[in-house]
Write a protein that holds these residues in place. Sequence first.
Motif, short mmCIF file in Angstrom:
data_model
loop_
_atom_site.label_atom_id
_atom_site.label_comp_id
_atom_site.label_asym_id
_atom_site.label_seq_id
_atom_site.Cartn_x
_atom_site.Cartn_y
_atom_site.Cartn_z
N VAL A 196 85.13 58.44 31.49
CA VAL A 196 84.74 58.85 32.75
C VAL A 196 86.23 59.92 33.52
O VAL A 196 86.88 60.74 33.91
N LYS A 240 88.35 62.52 32.65
CA LYS A 240 89.00 63.55 32.53
C LYS A 240 89.09 64.65 31.24
O LYS A 240 89.21 66.21 31.36
N LEU A 287 75.89 60.09 34.21
CA LEU A 287 76.59 60.79 33.53
C LEU A 287 76.53 61.93 33.85
O LEU A 287 77.98 62.87 35.20
N THR A 291 77.99 62.10 37.97
CA THR A 291 78.67 62.08 38.19
C THR A 291 79.93 63.94 38.32
O THR A 291 80.06 64.25 37.16
N ASP A 348 82.52 66.32 38.14
CA ASP A 348 83.69 66.31 36.99
C ASP A 348 83.38 65.91 35.98
O ASP A 348 84.56 65.82 35.02
N CYS A 349 82.73 65.36 35.42
CA CYS A 349 81.74 64.64 34.15
C CYS A 349 82.23 65.60 33.22
O CYS A 349 81.74 65.75 32.84
N LYS A 350 83.38 65.19 32.02
CA LYS A 350 82.49 65.53 31.08
C LYS A 350 82.07 64.89 29.79
O LYS A 350 82.50 65.28 28.75
#
Length: 286
Positions: A136, A139, A180, A183, A185-187
């Motif tokens: 995570v 980014k 996820l 969360t 800005d989680c990609k």
Amino acid sequence: MTHPALVPGSVAVITGGASGIGLAAATRLAGLGLSVCIADLGGERLARAAEVVAAAAPGGASSVLAVATDVSRAEAVERLEATVRDRFGGTDVLMNNAGVQPGSALPGTAEAWERIIGVNLWGVIHGTRIFMPRMVARKRPGLIINTGSKQGITTPPGDPAYNVTKAGVKALTEALQHTLRNTPDCKVTAHLLIPGFVFTPLTANGRTEKPDAAWTPDQTVGFMLERLEAGDFYILCPDNDVPRSLDERRILWAAGDIVENRPPLSRWHPDHAEAFKDFLDRGAAS
């Protein structure tokens, strides 16, 4: 189009990567230009698998790493994550795929239950907990793919320890994806791979030729990649004998045991055999 994490420059870690679905996934991802680490029990089998993966990789052996790992032990998985980070800078794709199915019974032995739960469930828990935070933090687009089983959903009689672990993997992966997506800005996304009948060393049972009903590991991985591109969370794989429509009816019936207050595993209960057959027939006719 491919999933944004499955591109050259990404790094994939695959447990149970020395054979079966794991080896097929490692080989396919290496062919896409990813750096790949296969983790499995050590020995000649792991070394041979690394050679197979390296042969498929545009960068050859320099983009492939093989690490002997007992996924049931947290410290071994911690070493695996650190080794991959030291070699490739981090992990973008994690496939918690290692599994065993030696058979089990009730009551069975504590040793048998501990081994199956240690690899099939604790291995996924360790992999998820240890790899996820740094994935995570990168980014970057990422994937965590956990290998489940239809046996963890319909829980057929005959192998209760395996069913317990795969039901646990399903619940864990659902919770993981919820975490996820909430969360900031989680990609990274999580996905549950649910294979059909796949001919692997785990399912061979002494057979040397693939049964007509089974898919190959490569077919299964190809389907997985298609469904990842489509954004599926539940990657429910058919095989040459069971289409998705039949899986859907079996899954709905299993859930119906609770809703209809039937006996558990009523699909295999003689008093409900005719009702189950009628349920399948209605699905085929719709």
